[in-house]
Design a protein around this motif. Structure first.
Motif, PDB file in Angstrom:
ATOM      1  N   ALA A  17       0.846  -1.193   0.000  1.00 16.82           N
ATOM      2  CA  ALA A  17       0.000   0.000   0.000  1.00 16.82           C
ATOM      3  C   ALA A  17       0.884   1.247   0.000  1.00 16.82           C
ATOM      4  O   ALA A  17       1.922   1.282   0.653  1.00 16.82           O
ATOM      5  N   THR A  18       0.444   2.257  -0.736  1.00 18.40           N
ATOM      6  CA  THR A  18       1.205   3.506  -0.786  1.00 18.40           C
ATOM      7  C   THR A  18       0.475   4.658  -0.103  1.00 18.40           C
ATOM      8  O   THR A  18       1.040   5.733   0.051  1.00 18.40           O
ATOM      9  N   SER A  19      -0.776   4.446   0.297  1.00 17.54           N
ATOM     10  CA  SER A  19      -1.548   5.474   0.980  1.00 17.54           C
ATOM     11  C   SER A  19      -2.716   4.811   1.703  1.00 17.54           C
ATOM     12  O   SER A  19      -3.037   3.652   1.436  1.00 17.54           O
ATOM     13  N   LEU A  20      -3.339   5.546   2.608  1.00 22.80           N
ATOM     14  CA  LEU A  20      -4.529   5.070   3.307  1.00 22.80           C
ATOM     15  C   LEU A  20      -5.676   6.039   3.086  1.00 22.80           C
ATOM     16  O   LEU A  20      -5.473   7.248   3.057  1.00 22.80           O
ATOM     17  N   GLU A  21      -6.876   5.485   2.958  1.00 25.50           N
ATOM     18  CA  GLU A  21      -8.079   6.303   2.877  1.00 25.50           C
ATOM     19  C   GLU A  21      -8.696   6.518   4.246  1.00 25.50           C
ATOM     20  O   GLU A  21      -9.256   7.574   4.510  1.00 25.50           O
ATOM     21  N   ALA A  22      -8.637   5.496   5.110  1.00 27.26           N
ATOM     22  CA  ALA A  22      -9.268   5.579   6.427  1.00 27.26           C
ATOM     23  C   ALA A  22      -8.733   4.475   7.325  1.00 27.26           C
ATOM     24  O   ALA A  22      -8.183   3.482   6.844  1.00 27.26           O
ATOM     25  N   ALA A  23      -8.941   4.677   8.625  1.00 29.92           N
ATOM     26  CA  ALA A  23      -8.539   3.692   9.622  1.00 29.92           C
ATOM     27  C   ALA A  23      -9.629   3.621  10.688  1.00 29.92           C
ATOM     28  O   ALA A  23     -10.365   4.581  10.903  1.00 29.92           O
ATOM     29  N   ALA A  24      -9.705   2.470  11.353  1.00 31.66           N
ATOM     30  CA  ALA A  24     -10.644   2.303  12.463  1.00 31.66           C
ATOM     31  C   ALA A  24      -9.970   1.485  13.545  1.00 31.66           C
ATOM     32  O   ALA A  24      -9.199   0.564  13.253  1.00 31.66           O
ATOM     33  N   VAL A  25     -10.270   1.833  14.778  1.00 37.78           N
ATOM     34  CA  VAL A  25      -9.777   1.063  15.915  1.00 37.78           C
ATOM     35  C   VAL A  25     -10.933   0.850  16.880  1.00 37.78           C
ATOM     36  O   VAL A  25     -11.713   1.768  17.142  1.00 37.78           O
ATOM     37  N   VAL A  26     -11.072  -0.379  17.361  1.00 36.98           N
ATOM     38  CA  VAL A  26     -12.068  -0.716  18.374  1.00 36.98           C
ATOM     39  C   VAL A  26     -11.297  -0.931  19.662  1.00 36.98           C
ATOM     40  O   VAL A  26     -10.408  -1.791  19.736  1.00 36.98           O
ATOM     41  N   THR A  27     -11.638  -0.127  20.663  1.00 36.21           N
ATOM     42  CA  THR A  27     -10.841  -0.078  21.884  1.00 36.21           C
ATOM     43  C   THR A  27     -11.679   0.396  23.058  1.00 36.21           C
ATOM     44  O   THR A  27     -12.719   1.027  22.865  1.00 36.21           O
ATOM     45  N   GLU A  28     -11.198   0.133  24.249  1.00 36.12           N
ATOM     46  CA  GLU A  28     -11.807   0.694  25.459  1.00 36.12           C
ATOM     47  C   GLU A  28     -11.347   2.141  25.654  1.00 36.12           C
ATOM     48  O   GLU A  28     -11.992   2.900  26.374  1.00 36.12           O
TER      49      GLU A  28
END
Length: 117
Positions: free
Chosen positions: A68-79
């Motif tokens: 991958a050369t770039s990201l569109e979005a990220a998500a994290v599930v966390t307390e």
């Protein structure tokens, strides 16, 4: 809080994937990132004696390792209430300062959307 059903379907997908990996692996956090081509990379917390990585940094590393050369979005599930500075920095390194990071609780409800910057 954000009603998860109001999310873009692709963003809802990465939250669901992050939640699933967290539950399946019994780890503190689950994360997913979407690259510039729409591919997703999913990871949980890594907690070995010799290697400790958050779920989000692991997902970013998987994206990089896959080309991958770039990201569109990220998500994290966390307390946690938000993504850590180190996690946001990893997303920023690959996606840029404006990359959205969705922070959701264990139930999948998005609590916040922050930028990597």
């Amino acid at each position: 809080m954000t009603d998860s059903s109001a999310l873009d379907p692709e963003d809802r997908k990465i939250v669901t994937l992050a939640r699933s990996v967290r539950a399946r692996n019994g780890v503190p956090e689950g994360a997913a990132v979407r690259d510039e081509t729409g591919r997703t990379y999913v990871a949980g917390t890594v907690a070995l004696d010799s290697l400790k990585l958050s779920a989000l940094r692991t997902a970013v590393a998987m994206a990089v390792a896959s080309g991958a050369t770039s990201l569109e979005a990220a998500a994290v599930v966390t307390e946690a209430e938000s993504a850590s500075d180190a996690d946001r920095a990893a997303v920023r390194d690959l996606g840029g300062a404006g990359t959205p990071v969705l922070v959701a609780g264990p139930d999948g409800t998005v609590r916040a959307t922050v930028t990597a910057g």
